[in-house]
Design an enzyme around this catalytic site. Structure first.
Site, short mmCIF file in Angstrom:
data_model
loop_
_atom_site.label_atom_id
_atom_site.label_comp_id
_atom_site.label_asym_id
_atom_site.label_seq_id
_atom_site.Cartn_x
_atom_site.Cartn_y
_atom_site.Cartn_z
N SER A 64 25.26 77.72 -18.51
CA SER A 64 25.38 76.72 -17.51
C SER A 64 24.59 75.55 -17.48
O SER A 64 24.44 74.28 -16.61
CB SER A 64 25.30 77.34 -16.11
OG SER A 64 24.19 78.04 -15.89
N LYS A 80 19.60 76.84 -11.71
CA LYS A 80 20.41 75.65 -11.15
C LYS A 80 19.38 74.42 -10.87
O LYS A 80 18.30 74.58 -10.56
CB LYS A 80 21.50 75.83 -10.10
CG LYS A 80 22.50 76.85 -10.61
CD LYS A 80 23.50 75.92 -11.78
CE LYS A 80 24.65 77.07 -12.05
NZ LYS A 80 24.30 78.38 -12.56
#
EC number: 3.4.21.88
Length: 237
Positions: free
Chosen positions: A158, A196
């Site tokens: 990701s 993230k």
């Protein structure tokens, strides 16, 4: 004071005893520490015995037992549902050579430090997946800044466009604030942990992936707890 290898061996013996009930063989120790010969294990065992961390028992196979663990690197994980490792702390102030306080590190010549690997991080994993120490990592001391640190193994893609690949090991400084644009470990609803990029979206928080196949996720601030900031990574080839 222990070297990184001495501490790795001590922890391996301790964990093997807890899981299996018997000490590891010298071959198992050699493989675990990625050494090429048993002589290196013998030297480490002797050093640990001289420092009072282990004891060799006469006339017994696998006759090694752990007497004690170093107090400053005994990890006490909170039972709270968040990342809360009581990890090694590094404070890069100058220290006298005669100082007995090495900023909660066991360091060999102040060149290397040992940090705990606290599990695996993915796009969204249960927080329990990163609450258990699985191993340790030996790092150059100058790679670590002020604060408490731990490592996590990356298990997805990701953040690939930020240069973070599957199977990389990331180094995280524990903190509960971040500047927009920084890469963080975020705890969502006290249940799910993720790696993230941190953004602000008006009054909300945006957790942004670095891969077009993953959507940016928007949350109310009360749903997010910042658990640490990415400061580096290690990649094996």
């Amino acid at each position: 004071m222990l070297t990184c290898k001495q501490y790795e061996l001590l922890l391996f013996i301790h964990n093997h005893m807890k899981e299996i009930g018997v000490p590891p063989s010298f071959d198992e120790m050699k493989i675990a520490l990625e050494l090429t010969s048993k002589s290196g294990i013998h030297r480490l065992i002797t050093a640990l015995e001289e420092r009072g961390f282990i004891r060799r028992l006469p006339n017994r196979a696998r006759a090694v037992e752990v007497v004690r663990l170093p107090e400053k690197i005994t990890f006490n994980l909170s039972s709270a549902r968040k990342i809360s490792p009581n990890v090694i702390e590094n404070n890069r102030r100058k220290i006298s050579k005669n100082s007995k306080n090495l900023n909660n590190f066991d360091i060999e010549d102040k060149k290397n430090v040992t940090v705990p690997i606290m599990g695996r991080i993915a796009a969204g994993v249960p927080v329990s997946a990163i609450q258990q120490q699985t191993n340790t990592l030996c790092l150059p001391a100058d790679m670590i800044s002020l604060g408490e640190h731990y490592a996590l193994e990356v298990k997805d893609d990701s953040m690939i466009e930020a240069g973070i690949l599957d199977k990389d090991t990331i180094i995280v400084r524990r903190q509960n604030t971040a500047t927009p644009g920084e890469i963080i470990i975020a705890l969502i609803d006290k249940e799910e942990a993720t790696l993230k990029r941190y953004r602000r979206n008006g009054a909300s928080i945006a957790l942004e992936a670095a891969n077009p196949h993953y959507e940016t996720r928007i949350y109310r601030p009360e749903r997010i707890e910042i658990q640490g900031k990415l400061i580096g990574l290690i990649r094996k080839y």
